[in-house]
Design a protein around this motif. Structure first.
Motif, mmCIF file in Angstrom:
data_model
loop_
_atom_site.group_PDB
_atom_site.id
_atom_site.type_symbol
_atom_site.label_atom_id
_atom_site.label_comp_id
_atom_site.label_asym_id
_atom_site.label_seq_id
_atom_site.Cartn_x
_atom_site.Cartn_y
_atom_site.Cartn_z
ATOM 1 N N LEU A 294 -9.817 -2.191 7.694
ATOM 2 C CA LEU A 294 -8.666 -2.789 7.013
ATOM 3 C C LEU A 294 -9.082 -3.450 5.709
ATOM 4 O O LEU A 294 -8.338 -3.447 4.724
ATOM 5 C CB LEU A 294 -7.996 -3.817 7.938
ATOM 6 N N TYR A 295 -10.304 -3.963 5.678
ATOM 7 C CA TYR A 295 -10.820 -4.525 4.427
ATOM 8 C C TYR A 295 -11.104 -3.414 3.415
ATOM 9 O O TYR A 295 -10.727 -3.507 2.244
ATOM 10 C CB TYR A 295 -12.091 -5.321 4.724
ATOM 11 N N TYR A 296 -11.760 -2.345 3.898
ATOM 12 C CA TYR A 296 -12.061 -1.233 2.993
ATOM 13 C C TYR A 296 -10.788 -0.600 2.437
ATOM 14 O O TYR A 296 -10.777 -0.097 1.321
ATOM 15 C CB TYR A 296 -12.885 -0.158 3.715
ATOM 16 N N LYS A 297 -9.719 -0.631 3.235
ATOM 17 C CA LYS A 297 -8.441 -0.071 2.789
ATOM 18 C C LYS A 297 -7.641 -1.065 1.954
ATOM 19 O O LYS A 297 -6.513 -0.778 1.554
ATOM 20 C CB LYS A 297 -7.603 0.326 4.010
ATOM 21 N N SER A 298 -8.232 -2.233 1.692
ATOM 22 C CA SER A 298 -7.607 -3.278 0.874
ATOM 23 C C SER A 298 -6.382 -3.891 1.544
ATOM 24 O O SER A 298 -5.497 -4.431 0.891
ATOM 25 C CB SER A 298 -7.206 -2.730 -0.510
ATOM 26 N N ILE A 299 -6.347 -3.833 2.870
ATOM 27 C CA ILE A 299 -5.254 -4.475 3.608
ATOM 28 C C ILE A 299 -5.616 -5.918 3.915
ATOM 29 O O ILE A 299 -4.767 -6.813 3.850
ATOM 30 C CB ILE A 299 -4.951 -3.688 4.898
ATOM 31 N N LEU A 300 -6.883 -6.175 4.254
ATOM 32 C CA LEU A 300 -7.368 -7.536 4.487
ATOM 33 C C LEU A 300 -8.171 -8.003 3.279
ATOM 34 O O LEU A 300 -8.822 -7.199 2.611
ATOM 35 C CB LEU A 300 -8.241 -7.583 5.740
ATOM 36 N N ASP A 301 -8.126 -9.301 3.037
ATOM 37 C CA ASP A 301 -8.874 -9.865 1.916
ATOM 38 C C ASP A 301 -10.353 -10.014 2.266
ATOM 39 O O ASP A 301 -10.755 -9.932 3.435
ATOM 40 C CB ASP A 301 -8.299 -11.233 1.532
ATOM 41 N N PHE A 302 -11.125 -10.294 1.240
ATOM 42 C CA PHE A 302 -12.568 -10.466 1.400
ATOM 43 C C PHE A 302 -12.877 -11.711 2.228
ATOM 44 O O PHE A 302 -12.287 -12.772 2.055
ATOM 45 C CB PHE A 302 -13.223 -10.600 0.022
ATOM 46 N N SER A 303 -13.815 -11.555 3.156
ATOM 47 C CA SER A 303 -14.434 -12.674 3.874
ATOM 48 C C SER A 303 -15.756 -12.154 4.430
ATOM 49 O O SER A 303 -16.021 -10.943 4.391
ATOM 50 C CB SER A 303 -13.539 -13.179 5.012
ATOM 51 N N GLY B 95 -10.652 0.771 -0.897
ATOM 52 C CA GLY B 95 -10.617 1.964 -0.064
ATOM 53 C C GLY B 95 -11.337 3.162 -0.657
ATOM 54 O O GLY B 95 -12.071 3.067 -1.636
ATOM 55 N N THR B 96 -11.072 4.320 -0.053
ATOM 56 C CA THR B 96 -11.800 5.532 -0.398
ATOM 57 C C THR B 96 -11.185 6.299 -1.562
ATOM 58 O O THR B 96 -11.824 7.199 -2.112
ATOM 59 C CB THR B 96 -11.865 6.466 0.823
ATOM 60 N N GLU B 97 -9.936 5.991 -1.926
ATOM 61 C CA GLU B 97 -9.281 6.736 -2.997
ATOM 62 C C GLU B 97 -9.645 6.206 -4.379
ATOM 63 O O GLU B 97 -9.457 6.895 -5.378
ATOM 64 C CB GLU B 97 -7.760 6.689 -2.804
ATOM 65 N N ALA B 98 -10.115 4.988 -4.439
ATOM 66 C CA ALA B 98 -10.406 4.359 -5.739
ATOM 67 C C ALA B 98 -11.875 4.582 -6.095
ATOM 68 O O ALA B 98 -12.718 3.704 -5.931
ATOM 69 C CB ALA B 98 -10.082 2.874 -5.685
#
Length: 582
Positions: free
Chosen positions: A355-364, A78-81
């Motif tokens: 949702l991926y950028y926010k680390s809610i969904l995994d990489f694909s 996400g954007t905070e890291a």
């Protein structure tokens, strides 16, 4: 007593040393380890652990004391890291030394990337790549950062990778042997190049459409396409791969994301004609456009700060545009359903990407490329909307043309009607005045046409009128004007024609009427004739009305002389007339 204290102190020191050694050993053992041997090396999903650093300028010794979270080698935080450290161990269990290439494919969108290699707890090598100077760094290969090292047989090493991003954190780490490293560098951009190529082709096509149609929505759509293509090429590394754009320069191209939103809203305003047809929706879209424009201008001066608002603005934009599209669809606009379909694709795939950028969904592949896929699908659907609108406009244009033709022609014969004749004749009168050429008018009337209708029926009378219209049209030149004034009366304007030539033409027409041939079931004894009045056009008058009146006067004289003859207005003799039989 002193001896006892010395023994206790020595024991404490030994115990403390043992605990520290155990802790160090435990920490070393806890680092995720991947083993390589004699087989080909292609690690694209392997265990790592990461930590988000509280500040960007931390040293390695400080980073090693932080708490780490186990994960796989593909992650999004996400954007905070902004500052993320990743660590992992690789152990060579084979009998020969192996050369390793650690790839960081998403390095192009960072401020900086660092690699640390530790052997036996000591820093063996450190590499830092500043993206503003990436082209000068030997380990920056096109869009990827590649760290090259060699592990001897039975040797292991711990690697720390520091990713310092501008806005949001998402990346993958891969470990390859030399052959797989070359393959990875050669084949990473084909799908992105295809996406960008399709958008650029649509962009060129729509600008060409604009030059032919002059429709402003084609311009907005073309600019939307070029903005989307720029953003895809930037976000997935094609600009870095092909043009070597990195760091602060590449960051400015994120303005294309806001530009894309602007042009999409402008496209909606134009394609749905909201200002005139949907005033409430127009106000909502205008307000949204103002917000996007403000953020765009803000981004020119501070792109990092503007991007911090971009995600929220994008979410608001998607909700508003979908709501407006739904409202317009409910009010019956035929294109709204296609817009909702395309924008729905954009919404779904962008939601997956967020949702991926926010680390809610995994990489694909779908999560990583969600925004690009969403832009592509929406762009294709908008292309369909543009094509459909062109078709609608062509249909409207054809309908208008049909109405125009119907308004100026006679439905039975296909000749011009009285209204068109007057307009066109007056235009030619002005032209004749300028050029100093002569004109003449013929008034043609079928003789005893009522008897034809009474004896043979109106269907036969209509066929006579149609055949006479064909004869008059074929006997006149393209710049002459032939019209049906009503009933059985026709009027012909002869341009560049003297009065004597007009008389000769009238006589020829009168004879040709005898040759009108009606096919069965018309009775064989049906014979039609015409009377024709001829008048010259006075170029000193302001309208054609006087000439028409004179031609009608001559026509009545021809009727009075027994019909089937030609009379010239103003002829002192007893007219020029002839009667011939078949």
């Amino acid at each position: 007593m002193n001896a006892l204290l010395r023994q206790l102190s020595w024991g404490s020191i030994c115990l403390l040393s043992f605990l520290l050694l155990a802790t160090a050993t435990s920490a070393r053992a806890a680092i995720p380890t991947s083993q390589i041997g004699a087989e080909p090396i292609r690690l694209e999903s392997f265990p790592i652990e990461y930590t988000v650093a509280p500040r960007t300028g931390m040293s390695l010794s400080e980073v090693r004391t932080l708490s780490y979270t186990p994960y796989e080698s593909r992650l999004a935080l996400g954007t905070e890291a902004k500052s993320v450290w990743v660590r992992f161990r690789i152990e060579n269990t084979g009998s020969e030394a192996r050369r390793l290439f650690i790839h960081f494919p998403e390095a192009y969108h960072n401020r900086a990337v660092e690699f640390y290699e530790l052997r036996e707890g000591v820093v063996y090598e450190r590499v830092k790549i500043e993206l503003n100077d990436a082209e000068q760094h030997p380990m920056m290969i096109r869009e990827q950062a590649v760290y090259d090292t060699t592990l001897a047989a039975g040797q292991s090493a711990t690697y720390y990778v520091h990713s310092w991003s501008y806005s949001h954190q998402w990346f993958a780490l891969n470990v390859y042997d030399e052959q797989h490293s070359r393959d990875a560098l050669a084949g990473t951009m084909l799908d992105i190049a295809l996406m960008v190529g399709i958008l650029l082709a649509l962009f060129i096509f729509n600008f060409l459409l604009y030059f032919s149609s002059r429709s402003v929505e084609n311009v907005y759509y073309a600019l939307y396409l070029i903005s989307g293509a720029t953003w895809i090429a930037l976000s997935y590394g094609l600009l870095s791969n092909m043009l070597g754009l990195f760091g602060d320069i590449a960051l400015q191209f994120h303005l294309s994301l806001m530009a894309m939103a602007m042009f999409l809203v402008l496209f909606m305003i134009a394609i749905f004609d909201t200002k005139r047809s949907f005033p409430t929706e127009h106000k909502i879209l205008s307000a949204l456009l103002a917000v996007i424009v403000v953020d765009f201008i803000y981004g020119i001066f501070d792109i990092v700060a503007a991007l911090s608002y971009a995600s929220s603005i994008a979410a608001i934009m998607i909700v508003i545009t979908l709501s407006v599209g739904l409202s317009i669809w409910r009010k019956g606009h035929p294109l709204a359903i296609y817009f909702l379909l395309g924008h729905g694709f954009f919404f779904v795939f962008n939601a997956v990407a967020v949702l991926y950028y926010k680390s809610i969904l995994d990489f694909s592949y779908i999560t990583k490329h969600g925004v690009g896929i969403g832009i592509m699908l929406e762009a294709l659907m908008l292309a369909f909307i543009v094509a459909y609108r062109i078709k609608m406009l062509e249909q409207v244009k054809a309908s208008q043309e049909q109405l125009r033709v119907e308004a100026q022609t006679d439905s039975l014969t296909g000749l011009y009607n009285r209204r068109y004749f007057h307009r066109r004749a007056n235009e030619l009168l002005e032209k004749a005045k300028t050029q100093g050429v002569e004109m003449a008018v013929l008034a043609v009337d079928l003789d005893d046409f009522k008897q034809v209708n009474d004896a043979h029926g109106h269907h036969v009378g209509d066929r006579v009128l149609v055949e006479l219209a064909k004869l008059l049209t074929n006997s006149c030149r393209s710049h002459d004007v032939v019209a049906r004034f009503g009933g059985e009366e026709f009027m012909i304007l002869l341009y560049r024609t003297s009065l004597s030539s007009a008389e000769a033409i009238a006589e020829t027409l009168r004879r040709q009427v005898y040759d009108i041939n009606l096919t069965e079931p018309t009775p064989h004894d049906l014979r039609v004739t015409v009377s024709i009045g001829v008048a010259g056009v006075d170029l000193n008058v302001s309208s054609i009305e006087l000439a028409l009146h004179d031609a009608d006067t001559a026509l009545y004289q021809a009727k009075g002389n027994g019909r089937d003859c030609v009379c010239v207005y103003g002829d002192a003799s007893d007219v020029s007339l002839s009667r011939e039989t078949n």
